[in-house]
Write a protein that holds these residues in place. Structure first.
Motif, PDB file in Angstrom:
ATOM      1  N   UNK A  14      -1.224   4.969  -6.185  1.00 26.13           N
ATOM      2  CA  UNK A  14      -1.704   3.749  -6.844  1.00 26.13           C
ATOM      3  C   UNK A  14      -3.167   3.932  -7.243  1.00 26.13           C
ATOM      4  N   UNK A  15      -3.581   3.137  -8.222  1.00 28.20           N
ATOM      5  CA  UNK A  15      -4.980   3.088  -8.626  1.00 28.20           C
ATOM      6  C   UNK A  15      -5.599   1.819  -8.061  1.00 28.20           C
ATOM      7  N   UNK A  16      -6.723   1.952  -7.370  1.00 31.63           N
ATOM      8  CA  UNK A  16      -7.333   0.808  -6.701  1.00 31.63           C
ATOM      9  C   UNK A  16      -7.672  -0.313  -7.658  1.00 31.63           C
ATOM     10  N   UNK A  46       1.362  -2.710  -0.481  1.00 33.44           N
ATOM     11  CA  UNK A  46       2.739  -3.051  -0.830  1.00 33.44           C
ATOM     12  C   UNK A  46       3.205  -2.216  -2.018  1.00 33.44           C
ATOM     13  N   UNK A  47       2.327  -2.053  -3.004  1.00 32.06           N
ATOM     14  CA  UNK A  47       2.684  -1.292  -4.202  1.00 32.06           C
ATOM     15  C   UNK A  47       2.844   0.188  -3.899  1.00 32.06           C
ATOM     16  N   UNK A  48       1.945   0.748  -3.113  1.00 33.44           N
ATOM     17  CA  UNK A  48       2.031   2.182  -2.828  1.00 33.44           C
ATOM     18  C   UNK A  48       3.230   2.473  -1.932  1.00 33.44           C
ATOM     19  N   UNK A  49       3.581   1.519  -1.080  1.00 36.21           N
ATOM     20  CA  UNK A  49       4.761   1.681  -0.238  1.00 36.21           C
ATOM     21  C   UNK A  49       6.026   1.704  -1.106  1.00 36.21           C
ATOM     22  N   UNK A  50       6.062   0.828  -2.104  1.00 36.65           N
ATOM     23  CA  UNK A  50       7.213   0.799  -3.014  1.00 36.65           C
ATOM     24  C   UNK A  50       7.287   2.092  -3.816  1.00 36.65           C
TER      25      UNK A  50
END
Length: 213
Positions: free
Chosen positions: A161-163, A174-178
């Motif tokens: 993901x991009x911060x 949540x996004x990086x986990x997905x």
């Protein structure tokens, strides 16, 4: 005169006692400072690998997001690690985790943060403009252990993901986990996860694959 001499002796004794007391106090304070530093370090480090722990990662992510830094975060899950734990044993599993941790530490650029979230999950907070996505395959391009004289290799599923795309650490995680589980799904469909395959999937749906030669 004897009274003055006696008073002088007493005064010297008091001064010596006070000096010794100050020395002892300074030693105690230095000891307390070391204890506080050790406690602070304990609160920031993963005890098995020496990497940053979840709490330290959370602090660094918040700091970087508040500063608006253009950085990527990578969540890694080791493919094939359960087989190592179940087949070779947990002591070997711990050594494998330390091996991976050391390789990650050696691979990232100066200023990047490597953390262990627990189990076989790691996270890398890359430097602005960093190229960890290009380097991550090198972490898994050679065996991490052996079993009955046979080299054992692992692969990795990686979410990216991009911060700057997120307003909170919770949303980012949540996004990086997905994204990680999208990569994991591709790994499962490819199969043969222990042969050095690395799949990176980001929150926008793109993916890239690396295969050990």
């Amino acid at each position: 005169m004897p009274i003055l001499i006696g008073a002088g002796v007493v005064l010297v004794g008091v001064v010596v006692w006070l000096a010794a007391w100050v020395v002892r106090l300074r030693r105690q304070l230095r000891g307390r400072e070391r204890q506080f530093r050790d406690l602070d370090e304990y609160g920031r480090r993963d005890m098995l690998t020496g990497l940053a722990n979840r709490a330290e990662l959370w602090r660094e992510l918040k700091k970087a997001m508040r500063a608006g830094e253009d950085r990527c975060a990578y969540l890694l899950d080791l493919d094939g690690f359960k087989w190592v734990n179940d087949t070779i044993g947990h002591p070997t599993g711990d050594r494998v985790l330390c091996t991976v941790a050391n390789r990650l530490r050696a691979t990232v650029e100066a200023g990047a943060l490597v953390a262990r979230l627990g189990g076989d999950e790691f996270m890398v907070l890359d430097v602005p403009g960093g190229c960890f996505a290009d380097a991550v395959a090198s972490v898994f391009d050679r065996p991490v252990s052996e079993y009955d004289g046979v080299p054992v290799s692992l692969g990795a599923s990686v979410g990216r993901v991009w911060l700057n795309d997120y307003r909170s650490v919770t949303g980012l995680m949540s996004a990086v986990d997905a994204a990680l589980y999208q990569a994991k799904d591709r790994t499962d469909r490819h199969g043969d996860a222990r042969r050095g395959r690395v799949i990176v999937h980001d929150a926008l749906g793109r993916h890239r694959e690396g295969q050990r030669v």
